[in-house]
Design a protein around this motif. Structure first.
Motif, PDB file in Angstrom:
ATOM      1  N   CYS A 103      49.333 -17.383   5.135  1.00  0.00           N
ATOM      2  CA  CYS A 103      49.731 -15.998   4.898  1.00  0.00           C
ATOM      3  C   CYS A 103      51.248 -15.864   5.046  1.00  0.00           C
ATOM      4  N   ILE A 104      51.889 -15.266   4.066  1.00  0.00           N
ATOM      5  CA  ILE A 104      53.338 -15.061   4.096  1.00  0.00           C
ATOM      6  C   ILE A 104      53.630 -13.670   4.649  1.00  0.00           C
ATOM      7  N   VAL A 105      54.494 -13.615   5.657  1.00  0.00           N
ATOM      8  CA  VAL A 105      54.938 -12.337   6.213  1.00  0.00           C
ATOM      9  C   VAL A 105      56.327 -12.045   5.676  1.00  0.00           C
ATOM     10  N   TYR A 106      56.486 -10.888   5.044  1.00  0.00           N
ATOM     11  CA  TYR A 106      57.759 -10.472   4.451  1.00  0.00           C
ATOM     12  C   TYR A 106      58.225  -9.252   5.239  1.00  0.00           C
ATOM     13  N   SER A 107      59.280  -9.432   6.025  1.00  0.00           N
ATOM     14  CA  SER A 107      59.694  -8.385   6.952  1.00  0.00           C
ATOM     15  C   SER A 107      60.871  -7.573   6.437  1.00  0.00           C
ATOM     16  N   PHE A 108      60.685  -6.247   6.424  1.00  0.00           N
ATOM     17  CA  PHE A 108      61.774  -5.320   6.131  1.00  0.00           C
ATOM     18  C   PHE A 108      62.382  -4.745   7.407  1.00  0.00           C
ATOM     19  N   VAL A 109      61.953  -5.249   8.559  1.00  0.00           N
ATOM     20  CA  VAL A 109      62.456  -4.727   9.840  1.00  0.00           C
ATOM     21  C   VAL A 109      63.785  -5.413  10.115  1.00  0.00           C
ATOM     22  N   SER A 110      64.864  -4.842   9.617  1.00  0.00           N
ATOM     23  CA  SER A 110      66.170  -5.501   9.633  1.00  0.00           C
ATOM     24  C   SER A 110      66.736  -5.675  11.027  1.00  0.00           C
ATOM     25  N   ALA A 111      66.320  -4.842  11.970  1.00  0.00           N
ATOM     26  CA  ALA A 111      66.888  -4.912  13.318  1.00  0.00           C
ATOM     27  C   ALA A 111      66.347  -6.083  14.126  1.00  0.00           C
ATOM     28  N   VAL A 112      65.320  -6.747  13.635  1.00  0.00           N
ATOM     29  CA  VAL A 112      64.703  -7.855  14.371  1.00  0.00           C
ATOM     30  C   VAL A 112      65.021  -9.158  13.651  1.00  0.00           C
ATOM     31  N   VAL A 148      45.668  -8.153   8.070  1.00  0.00           N
ATOM     32  CA  VAL A 148      46.232  -9.507   8.042  1.00  0.00           C
ATOM     33  C   VAL A 148      45.148 -10.566   7.868  1.00  0.00           C
ATOM     34  N   GLY A 149      43.912 -10.243   8.239  1.00  0.00           N
ATOM     35  CA  GLY A 149      42.822 -11.178   8.004  1.00  0.00           C
ATOM     36  C   GLY A 149      42.428 -11.268   6.543  1.00  0.00           C
ATOM     37  N   TRP A 150      42.764 -10.235   5.779  1.00  0.00           N
ATOM     38  CA  TRP A 150      42.407 -10.187   4.357  1.00  0.00           C
ATOM     39  C   TRP A 150      43.539 -10.650   3.454  1.00  0.00           C
ATOM     40  N   ALA A 151      44.776 -10.259   3.740  1.00  0.00           N
ATOM     41  CA  ALA A 151      45.905 -10.468   2.828  1.00  0.00           C
ATOM     42  C   ALA A 151      46.440 -11.892   2.893  1.00  0.00           C
ATOM     43  N   ASN A 152      47.062 -12.335   1.798  1.00  0.00           N
ATOM     44  CA  ASN A 152      47.832 -13.582   1.838  1.00  0.00           C
ATOM     45  C   ASN A 152      49.326 -13.327   1.726  1.00  0.00           C
ATOM     46  N   LEU A 153      49.708 -12.049   1.608  1.00  0.00           N
ATOM     47  CA  LEU A 153      51.105 -11.630   1.695  1.00  0.00           C
ATOM     48  C   LEU A 153      51.140 -10.282   2.414  1.00  0.00           C
ATOM     49  N   VAL A 154      51.860 -10.224   3.532  1.00  0.00           N
ATOM     50  CA  VAL A 154      51.920  -9.003   4.341  1.00  0.00           C
ATOM     51  C   VAL A 154      53.366  -8.531   4.431  1.00  0.00           C
ATOM     52  N   PHE A 155      53.610  -7.287   4.045  1.00  0.00           N
ATOM     53  CA  PHE A 155      54.928  -6.670   4.187  1.00  0.00           C
ATOM     54  C   PHE A 155      54.959  -5.851   5.477  1.00  0.00           C
ATOM     55  N   PRO A 177      37.402 -18.651  -5.139  1.00  0.00           N
ATOM     56  CA  PRO A 177      38.037 -17.845  -6.197  1.00  0.00           C
ATOM     57  C   PRO A 177      38.814 -16.660  -5.663  1.00  0.00           C
ATOM     58  N   ASP A 178      38.307 -16.014  -4.613  1.00  0.00           N
ATOM     59  CA  ASP A 178      38.979 -14.831  -4.094  1.00  0.00           C
ATOM     60  C   ASP A 178      40.374 -15.154  -3.584  1.00  0.00           C
ATOM     61  N   ASP A 179      40.563 -16.393  -3.100  1.00  0.00           N
ATOM     62  CA  ASP A 179      41.856 -16.777  -2.559  1.00  0.00           C
ATOM     63  C   ASP A 179      42.854 -17.166  -3.639  1.00  0.00           C
ATOM     64  N   ASP A 180      42.413 -17.254  -4.886  1.00  0.00           N
ATOM     65  CA  ASP A 180      43.341 -17.535  -5.974  1.00  0.00           C
ATOM     66  C   ASP A 180      44.161 -16.308  -6.332  1.00  0.00           C
ATOM     67  N   GLU A 181      43.691 -15.135  -5.946  1.00  0.00           N
ATOM     68  CA  GLU A 181      44.385 -13.899  -6.271  1.00  0.00           C
ATOM     69  C   GLU A 181      45.444 -13.571  -5.219  1.00  0.00           C
ATOM     70  N   LEU A 182      46.504 -12.931  -5.660  1.00  0.00           N
ATOM     71  CA  LEU A 182      47.511 -12.434  -4.731  1.00  0.00           C
ATOM     72  C   LEU A 182      46.982 -11.148  -4.109  1.00  0.00           C
ATOM     73  N   LYS A 183      46.837 -11.159  -2.792  1.00  0.00           N
ATOM     74  CA  LYS A 183      46.323  -9.989  -2.070  1.00  0.00           C
ATOM     75  C   LYS A 183      47.418  -9.513  -1.116  1.00  0.00           C
ATOM     76  N   VAL A 184      47.882  -8.295  -1.335  1.00  0.00           N
ATOM     77  CA  VAL A 184      49.062  -7.783  -0.643  1.00  0.00           C
ATOM     78  C   VAL A 184      48.671  -6.700   0.346  1.00  0.00           C
ATOM     79  N   GLY A 185      49.142  -6.851   1.572  1.00  0.00           N
ATOM     80  CA  GLY A 185      48.958  -5.835   2.600  1.00  0.00           C
ATOM     81  C   GLY A 185      50.294  -5.270   3.040  1.00  0.00           C
ATOM     82  N   ILE A 186      50.324  -3.977   3.311  1.00  0.00           N
ATOM     83  CA  ILE A 186      51.534  -3.312   3.804  1.00  0.00           C
ATOM     84  C   ILE A 186      51.215  -2.699   5.157  1.00  0.00           C
ATOM     85  N   ILE A 187      51.975  -3.071   6.169  1.00  0.00           N
ATOM     86  CA  ILE A 187      51.830  -2.458   7.492  1.00  0.00           C
ATOM     87  C   ILE A 187      52.919  -1.403   7.629  1.00  0.00           C
TER      88      ILE A 187
END
Length: 364
Positions: free
Chosen positions: A168-177, A138-145, A76-86
């Motif tokens: 886990c989906i990684v969403y990168s705002f690091v435009s230079a990479v 990253v071990g907890w989240a299923n979406l990491v910004f 059940p816990d994995d049914d929820e969207l869990k968002v992490g921000i680095i």
């Protein structure tokens, strides 16, 4: 800030020498990028949240045969969207405020990892966990910004690359990479990276004088952030939309969803009766088909009950795909996607903006 509005000597522009004032547009450009970036991240989170809720609903009701689903579906816990921000700098904090307010993500399902968690007191008070442990995040989240500096990214990637779950989906705002380097640094394929292009010297950035959350509640500004709208001097590479929908299919794959079920789910997230003309002839509206996402050669030996393949999102965003081909040739689909985007923010998509009548027939 309203109290200081008429005090010129306290304004950012005061004291800047005349020969340097031509560069002031860069400040507005930065704000415009922030507005569009936060808007698109919000849309993506809303889409994933709705998809996960729909998956759970279908797996517990319409699809009773859950024995064949992946173990992830029974947690059940994995049914929820869990968002992490680095990254807890300016971008990380703005993104957190927007996601909490506009998705909205419950505070207990948002966590931030930063070198200075003590500087995030406003989020701690709301119930958001703030700490300095990228591995734990990253071990907890299923979406990491990724909202860190480019100079910090190599060391962060070395630290976390072995801790990602495949889904886990990684969403990168690091435009230079660029995307290929991100893939190598993270040893991960489930990466989404929006690419923005600024119109050179464009000064009239839509919403540049507003706070981010206020800007994203303004219908005019929100319509300017639509993926196919070049307004405001900041243009989004529409390959981002490829990544968004193939990422959604990867979520379905992680839940053990069959091809036919995945297409049904996407079509339920993407209602066909958007426009008046479509309501008169719903069958003529765009519907997602197997060939919209997979090549004809690949699908020849597949049945609707076949398992979904796993999609490399880095490849999806760098090459032509069946989905990008359809987007280019089906203006009606572009209009419906724009409607879906506007509707997710609760703003209308004017009928007069529709480019063509919904007379395209579904793919065969």
């Amino acid at each position: 800030m309203d109290m200081l509005e008429d005090l010129e000597f306290l304004q950012f522009e005061h004291g800047i020498e005349e020969e340097n004032r031509s560069w002031l547009y860069l400040q507005h450009r930065c704000q415009g990028l922030m507005i569009k970036g936060c808007a698109h991240a919000t849309f993506f989170c809303k889409l994933l949240h709705n998809l996960r809720e729909l998956l759970q609903e279908k797996q517990t009701s319409r699809y009773p045969s859950t024995e064949s689903l992946a173990p992830l579906a029974n947690t059940p816990d994995d049914d929820e969207l869990k968002v992490g921000i680095i990254g807890g700098g300016h971008l990380g904090k703005q993104l957190a405020r927007v996601l909490l307010r506009l998705v909205p993500i419950p505070a207990e399902r948002l966590r931030i990892s930063t070198r200075r968690p003590e500087a995030l007191d406003e989020f701690e008070k709301l119930g958001v966990q703030c700490f300095y442990s990228n591995l734990y995040l990253v071990g907890w989240a299923n979406l990491v910004f990724l909202c860190c500096l480019p100079s910090q990214l190599p060391s962060i990637c070395t630290e976390i690359q072995s801790s990602f779950k495949k889904a886990c989906i990684v969403y990168s705002f690091v435009s230079a990479v660029p995307i290929p380097r991100l893939k190598n640094l993270l040893n991960h394929t489930n990466i989404l990276r929006p690419q923005y292009q600024c119109v050179q010297g464009f000064a009239n950035i839509v919403g540049a004088n507003k706070e981010i959350i206020a800007a994203l509640q303004d219908p005019v500004i929100l319509q300017a952030t639509c993926p196919y709208n070049p307004a405001g001097g900041v243009i989004l590479n529409v390959k981002w939309l490829d990544g968004v929908f193939y990422a959604a299919l990867n979520v379905c794959k992680a839940k053990g969803t069959r091809l036919s079920q995945a297409l049904q789910l996407l079509n339920e997230l993407f209602p066909s009766a958007h426009f008046k003309k479509c309501r008169k002839d719903g069958a003529s509206c765009p519907k997602f088909q197997l060939l919209d996402f997979l090549s004809r050669g690949y699908t020849e030996n597949l049945s609707p009950e076949s398992c979904l393949p796993w999609f490399d999102l880095t490849t999806v965003q760098l090459r032509e795909t069946p989905f990008s081909d359809r987007l280019l040739t089906r203006p009606a689909l572009q209009d419906h996607l724009t409607h879906l985007y506007c509707n997710s923010f609760g703003i209308p998509f004017p009928e007069e903006q529709q480019r063509v009548a919904c007379t395209d027939s579904p793919s065969q």
